[in-house]
Design an enzyme around this catalytic site. Structure first.
Site, PDB file in Angstrom:
ATOM      1  CB  CYS A  67      52.628 -62.064 109.011  1.00  0.00           C
ATOM      2  SG  CYS A  67      52.603 -63.478 107.913  1.00  0.00           S
TER       3      CYS A  67
ATOM      4  CD  GLU B 180      52.450 -57.139 112.716  1.00  0.00           C
ATOM      5  OE1 GLU B 180      52.139 -57.488 113.877  1.00  0.00           O
ATOM      6  OE2 GLU B 180      52.680 -57.946 111.805  1.00  0.00           O
TER       7      GLU B 180
ATOM      8  CE  LYS C 171      42.452 -69.913 121.209  1.00  0.00           C
ATOM      9  NZ  LYS C 171      41.863 -68.670 120.662  1.00  0.00           N
TER      10      LYS C 171
ATOM     11  CD  GLU D 232      54.587 -69.476 110.296  1.00  0.00           C
ATOM     12  OE1 GLU D 232      53.507 -68.970 109.944  1.00  0.00           O
ATOM     13  OE2 GLU D 232      55.092 -70.455 109.747  1.00  0.00           O
TER      14      GLU D 232
HETATM   15  P1  NAD Z   1      47.284 -62.815 118.765  1.00  0.00           P
HETATM   16  O1  NAD Z   1      48.670 -63.133 119.203  1.00  0.00           O
HETATM   17  O2  NAD Z   1      46.518 -61.808 119.504  1.00  0.00           O
HETATM   18  O3  NAD Z   1      46.378 -64.149 118.791  1.00  0.00           O
HETATM   19  C1  NAD Z   1      46.755 -65.313 118.101  1.00  0.00           C
HETATM   20  C2  NAD Z   1      46.152 -66.521 118.800  1.00  0.00           C
HETATM   21  O4  NAD Z   1      46.732 -66.659 120.089  1.00  0.00           O
HETATM   22  C3  NAD Z   1      44.646 -66.434 119.012  1.00  0.00           C
HETATM   23  O5  NAD Z   1      44.074 -67.701 118.743  1.00  0.00           O
HETATM   24  C4  NAD Z   1      44.537 -66.096 120.484  1.00  0.00           C
HETATM   25  O6  NAD Z   1      43.331 -66.527 121.073  1.00  0.00           O
HETATM   26  C5  NAD Z   1      45.711 -66.876 121.052  1.00  0.00           C
HETATM   27  N1  NAD Z   1      46.193 -66.422 122.371  1.00  0.00           N
HETATM   28  C6  NAD Z   1      46.135 -65.173 122.895  1.00  0.00           C
HETATM   29  N2  NAD Z   1      46.666 -65.176 124.147  1.00  0.00           N
HETATM   30  C7  NAD Z   1      47.064 -66.448 124.398  1.00  0.00           C
HETATM   31  C8  NAD Z   1      47.667 -67.073 125.516  1.00  0.00           C
HETATM   32  N3  NAD Z   1      47.994 -66.402 126.630  1.00  0.00           N
HETATM   33  N4  NAD Z   1      47.933 -68.402 125.453  1.00  0.00           N
HETATM   34  C9  NAD Z   1      47.636 -69.098 124.337  1.00  0.00           C
HETATM   35  N5  NAD Z   1      47.037 -68.564 123.257  1.00  0.00           N
HETATM   36  C10 NAD Z   1      46.761 -67.239 123.280  1.00  0.00           C
HETATM   37  O7  NAD Z   1      47.399 -62.456 117.222  1.00  0.00           O
HETATM   38  P2  NAD Z   1      46.233 -61.912 116.249  1.00  0.00           P
HETATM   39  O8  NAD Z   1      45.943 -60.503 116.602  1.00  0.00           O
HETATM   40  O9  NAD Z   1      45.133 -62.913 116.217  1.00  0.00           O
HETATM   41  O10 NAD Z   1      46.975 -61.994 114.828  1.00  0.00           O
HETATM   42  C11 NAD Z   1      47.749 -60.974 114.280  1.00  0.00           C
HETATM   43  C12 NAD Z   1      49.238 -61.234 114.492  1.00  0.00           C
HETATM   44  O11 NAD Z   1      49.621 -62.469 113.879  1.00  0.00           O
HETATM   45  C13 NAD Z   1      50.119 -60.182 113.826  1.00  0.00           C
HETATM   46  O12 NAD Z   1      51.160 -59.810 114.689  1.00  0.00           O
HETATM   47  C14 NAD Z   1      50.682 -60.907 112.611  1.00  0.00           C
HETATM   48  O13 NAD Z   1      51.890 -60.400 112.090  1.00  0.00           O
HETATM   49  C15 NAD Z   1      50.822 -62.287 113.133  1.00  0.00           C
HETATM   50  N6  NAD Z   1      50.919 -63.240 112.019  1.00  0.00           N
HETATM   51  C16 NAD Z   1      52.152 -63.780 111.710  1.00  0.00           C
HETATM   52  C17 NAD Z   1      52.292 -64.651 110.633  1.00  0.00           C
HETATM   53  C18 NAD Z   1      53.639 -65.231 110.250  1.00  0.00           C
HETATM   54  O14 NAD Z   1      53.663 -66.160 109.465  1.00  0.00           O
HETATM   55  N7  NAD Z   1      54.743 -64.717 110.757  1.00  0.00           N
HETATM   56  C19 NAD Z   1      51.164 -64.982 109.881  1.00  0.00           C
HETATM   57  C20 NAD Z   1      49.939 -64.411 110.213  1.00  0.00           C
HETATM   58  C21 NAD Z   1      49.835 -63.551 111.297  1.00  0.00           C
END
Ligand code: NAD
Length: 503
Positions: free
Chosen positions: A300, A397, A191, A266
């Site tokens: 990230c 962040e 997803k 992550e």
């Molecule tokens: P997000 O958490 O908003 O969304 C990530 C994914 O989760 C999306 O596909 C979204 O549709 C899904 N999602 C949202 N609500 C959900 C739920 N209730 N149940 C299941 N899935 C759900 O994150 P974002 O804004 O897309 O990405 C940015 C974030 O990702 C930042 O905090 C960044 O630091 C983090 N990130 C971390 C790493 C790492 O390796 N630590 C790498 C890349 C990004």
């Protein structure tokens, strides 16, 4: 024709294939719309114009994708690592062959500069190759002897996996999860993020064209609260590999609890780069600039807090500010562009709001701090100076090309400031004093640390964070630990006495 115009023409051709059908789901080898017929639009942050309509999936679509993954699992598991290795190398070949298409589509969908996205597409292929080569040994275990028994461990793939990914470098990031899951013998339902749905469709098509059997990798598009939620709640999904924000991780953990879901998270970061006055400052400036302004700062592992020894604070931050002002912001398909538009107007507003928060809290804007142009989500590389670690720009962040510079006096204070955040993903340390480097790394709260270096990845090394930056490690064999279960068989070496309970 300029290189930008040439790239625009190519990108339009690559994107046109989504024009007629939209970006569909991919279930059991077939492109299908959402069962409800619902769609949403994905817009390009370049000009906010729609790129395509996308399937908006719900529980019914997730059920179909999980059923396909469940049905495909036994044959994929039992195929054996050698054959899986062969297929996954073919997938890597096919990604390389279509790397330009992936990079251009990704640039238009996410706003990331093509200079970085072309490397990210190739890194996707590298992820497949790396885990393909490990597929045959993934099931290996240990032999543990006692006086009377030989305990032999081995690993088995856990079952169908749910992979949920964010919008930053989505293609590369998803291969980092999907490749080891497939190499381990698991099947996958992916997803992707609703802000960047396009390259996930390319990945599954490329993989199947290279010989991945149908049903082994399935794709459901849609929003987190419906498609994502349904995936995390599904009984037949054995584990969720999630990359995204901490608060989403909290929800996923709760949603998966009734079915005892294994989770790998992550999450976010607020990573320090610590510069001492004895460091090679020319290299440090380049690394600092690279680690916050490459990939739009939507990364990230970006070093978003610059901790500089007070003896060089003024001079060093001036060099960073000057360099930030010289960075080219522009169309992501322009090969000269470093910073492209941020992913979406909603995210752009979030990033811009921190410029206001910095002013309110008393920081100085030493570079950038402004939106560029009227259409598209362009923000100039920004540097805040005269900041303290208590300010919101130092604690939260921001996930954009925004850097907060804080002075420190000595090692003790540097560690105190570095650790005084809820996150612990990476830390970068610049010093030529070996003793200092070693003692600092002992105390820094971060899952990954680099000395005198920007983030240079080595795929066999562990990747992951401490504190609120995540749970679990990827990379090397650590990935297989998540996607597989260890079983133990005890074999007799000698006859031992069994306690007789019945007389
Ligand atoms: P997000 O958490 O908003 O969304 C990530 C994914 O989760 C999306 O596909 C979204 O549709 C899904 N999602 C949202 N609500 C959900 C739920 N209730 N149940 C299941 N899935 C759900 O994150 P974002 O804004 O897309 O990405 C940015 C974030 O990702 C930042 O905090 C960044 O630091 C983090 N990130 C971390 C790493 C790492 O390796 N630590 C790498 C890349 C990004």
């Amino acid at each position: 024709m300029s290189k930008l115009d040439e790239n625009r023409t190519k990108a339009a051709a690559y994107l046109s294939r989504f024009g007629e059908t939209g970006v569909l789901n991919h279930i059991n080898g077939a492109s299908v719309p959402a069962a409800s017929g619902h769609t949403f639009e994905t817009i390009s942050p370049v000009d906010l114009k729609p790129l395509a309509v996308v399937a908006r999936s719900g529980r019914e679509d997730v059920n179909a994708a999980v059923a396909a993954a469940k049905e495909a699992f036994p044959a994929w598991r039992d195929m054996g690592g050698v054959e899986r290795r062969r297929i996954l190398h073919k997938v890597a070949d096919a990604i390389e062959a279509r790397a330009e298409e992936i990079a251009f589509v990704e640039s238009m969908d996410t706003g990331q500069a093509v200079r970085f996205m072309s490397k990210a597409a190739l890194r996707g292929a590298e992820n497949f190759r790396f885990f393909a080569d490990k597929a045959a040994e993934a099931c290996d275990g240990k032999a543990l002897r006692s006086e009377t028994q030989l305990n032999v461990t081995s690993r088995r793939p856990i079952g169908p996996i749910g992979v949920i990914t964010p919008w930053n470098t989505p293609f590369m990031l998803s291969t980092w999860k999907i490749a080891p899951a497939l190499a381990a013998g698991c099947t996958v339902v992916h997803k992707p993020a609703e802000f960047s749905p396009m390259s996930a469709k390319l990945l599954v098509e490329i993989a199947e064209s290279a010989g991945l059997p149908k049903g082994v990798l399935n794709l459901v598009q849609g929003f987190g609260e419906d498609a994502g939620r349904a995936l995390t709640e599904h009984r037949d999904i054995k584990a969720i590999a999630f990359v995204g924000e901490g608060r989403t991780g909290t929800m996923i953990m709760a949603q998966g609890a009734p079915t005892l879901k294994r989770v790998h998270f992550e999450l976010g970061g607020k990573n320090p780069v610590i510069v001492f006055d004895d460091a090679d400052l020319d290299r440090a400036v380049d690394a600092v600039i690279f680690m916050i302004y490459s990939l739009n700062g939507e990364r990230c592992t970006s070093s978003s807090r610059l901790l500089v020894q007070d003896t060089i604070y003024e001079a060093f931050t001036k060099r960073v500010a000057d360099a930030a002002e010289r960075i080219k912001v522009g169309h992501p398909l322009d090969p000269e562009t470093v910073v492209g538009p941020l992913i979406h107007p909603v995210h752009e507003q979030k990033v811009l709001s921190y410029i206001e928060k910095a002013k309110e809290d008393g920081a100085t804007i030493a570079a950038g701090g402004v939106k560029v142009g009227v259409e598209g989500c362009y923000v100039r590389p920004t540097l805040f100076t005269n900041a303290t670690n208590k300010m919101r720009v130092a604690q939260e962040e921001i996930f954009g090309p925004v850097l907060t510079a804080i002075p420190f006096a000595n090692e003790v204070e540097a560690i105190e400031i570095a650790n005084d955040v809820e996150y612990g993903l990476t830390a970068y340390l610049w010093t030529n004093d070996l003793r200092r480097a070693l003692t600092m790394t002992e105390r820094l709260e971060a899952g990954m640390m680099w000395i005198n270096s920007e983030n240079v990845r080595h795929l066999p090394a562990p990747f992951g964070g401490v504190k609120n930056s995540g749970i679990g490690r990827d990379g090397g064999d650590w990935s297989f630990e998540f996607y597989m279960e260890t079983v133990n068989v005890a074999l007799p070496l000698a006859e031992h006495s069994i306690v007789k309970l019945a007389q």
